[in-house]
Design a protein around this motif. Structure first.
Motif, short mmCIF file in Angstrom:
data_model
loop_
_atom_site.label_atom_id
_atom_site.label_comp_id
_atom_site.label_asym_id
_atom_site.label_seq_id
_atom_site.Cartn_x
_atom_site.Cartn_y
_atom_site.Cartn_z
N ALA A 21 -19.07 -39.75 2.05
CA ALA A 21 -19.96 -39.15 3.34
C ALA A 21 -20.93 -38.50 2.43
O ALA A 21 -22.37 -38.64 3.51
N LYS A 22 -21.27 -37.88 1.71
CA LYS A 22 -22.39 -37.39 0.95
C LYS A 22 -23.47 -38.57 0.75
O LYS A 22 -24.77 -38.60 0.53
N LEU A 23 -23.22 -39.98 0.47
CA LEU A 23 -23.85 -40.86 0.09
C LEU A 23 -24.48 -41.71 1.32
O LEU A 23 -25.50 -42.22 1.23
N ALA A 80 -14.89 -37.50 1.42
CA ALA A 80 -15.98 -36.55 1.56
C ALA A 80 -16.88 -36.96 0.61
O ALA A 80 -18.32 -36.56 0.57
N MET A 81 -16.57 -37.54 -0.49
CA MET A 81 -17.43 -38.07 -1.58
C MET A 81 -18.43 -39.25 -0.78
O MET A 81 -19.70 -39.03 -1.29
#
Length: 227
Positions: free
Chosen positions: A224-226, A221-222
């Motif tokens: 995917a934000k990038l 999830a972390m």
């Protein structure tokens, strides 16, 4: 040494027979031998062989002897002593791996049971804190596909063991044409929140399959934000 002093050594994480081994060598020797089992101490020790000079306490030597026993005693035996330290620290042992498995993973990296208990904490409580430097270095866009791929491999393992986890990582590397250096470091941060832990195989194994996948999903999830 009075009882309070002896208890202090227990509190600091020394095995009782390691402390005995250390004490018997204060001012006494038997050739060049440093490690003595309790039966050997009983058989070989003679009071007339004790040196009359004052002995000097050497914490480095005590650590070395304790470390020897942590590495060579049966993990199940060390685990019985580790349990006290884990309970003192307030960890729920039902919510983490078998202590003997923790001993195998950490015994080459610590000198005391107290250090071992501190390092084991990551497998007995939720992962809520990530080291900022570790995240900045390892959670980069290039880590997304390896993390997704290794997650699928881990989820499909028929057995959960350090060897099986290592094989899943190798399969991931073969599929993506990358070395383990492109998989392990980011996975370590996903599981522990840091860049420091024992071998990645043991690090993932000790989390347990369900918790390992949960932590990897949080990392994805972390990442995917990038992307």
């Amino acid at each position: 040494h009075n009882a309070a002093n002896v208890m202090q050594y227990r509190d600091e994480g020394y095995l009782p027979h390691a402390l005995l081994n250390y004490l018997v060598r204060l001012g006494w020797s038997h050739g060049d031998q440093e490690i003595f089992s309790i039966p050997e101490m009983i058989e070989l020790f003679k009071i007339e062989d004790v040196n009359s000079k004052a002995s000097r306490l050497d914490p480095t030597k005590l650590n070395w002897i304790n470390s020897h026993y942590l590495k060579t005693d049966a993990p199940e035996d060390v685990a019985k002593h580790l349990q006290w330290h884990m309970e003192q620290a307030g960890y729920d042992l039902a919510k983490g791996p078998a202590l003997a498995d923790v001993v195998v993973a950490l015994r080459d990296r610590v000198d005391t049971l107290k250090q071992m208990a501190e390092r084991a904490a990551v497998w007995y409580q939720p992962l809520t804190h990530y080291d900022e430097a570790a995240v900045a270095k390892q959670f980069i866009p290039a880590a997304l596909l390896p993390m997704q791929t290794v997650r699928a491999e881990l989820a499909n393992l028929s057995e959960w063991s350090p060897a099986a986890i290592h094989a899943a990582m190798q399969t991931t590397g073969e599929k993506l044409g990358v070395g383990l250096g492109k998989i392990g470091p980011a996975l370590r941060v996903a599981i522990t929140g840091t860049q420091q832990s024992p071998s990645i195989d043991h690090t993932v194994f000790l989390a347990g399959r369900e918790e390992a996948l949960k932590r990897i999903d949080a990392a994805l999830a972390m990442l995917a934000k990038l992307a």
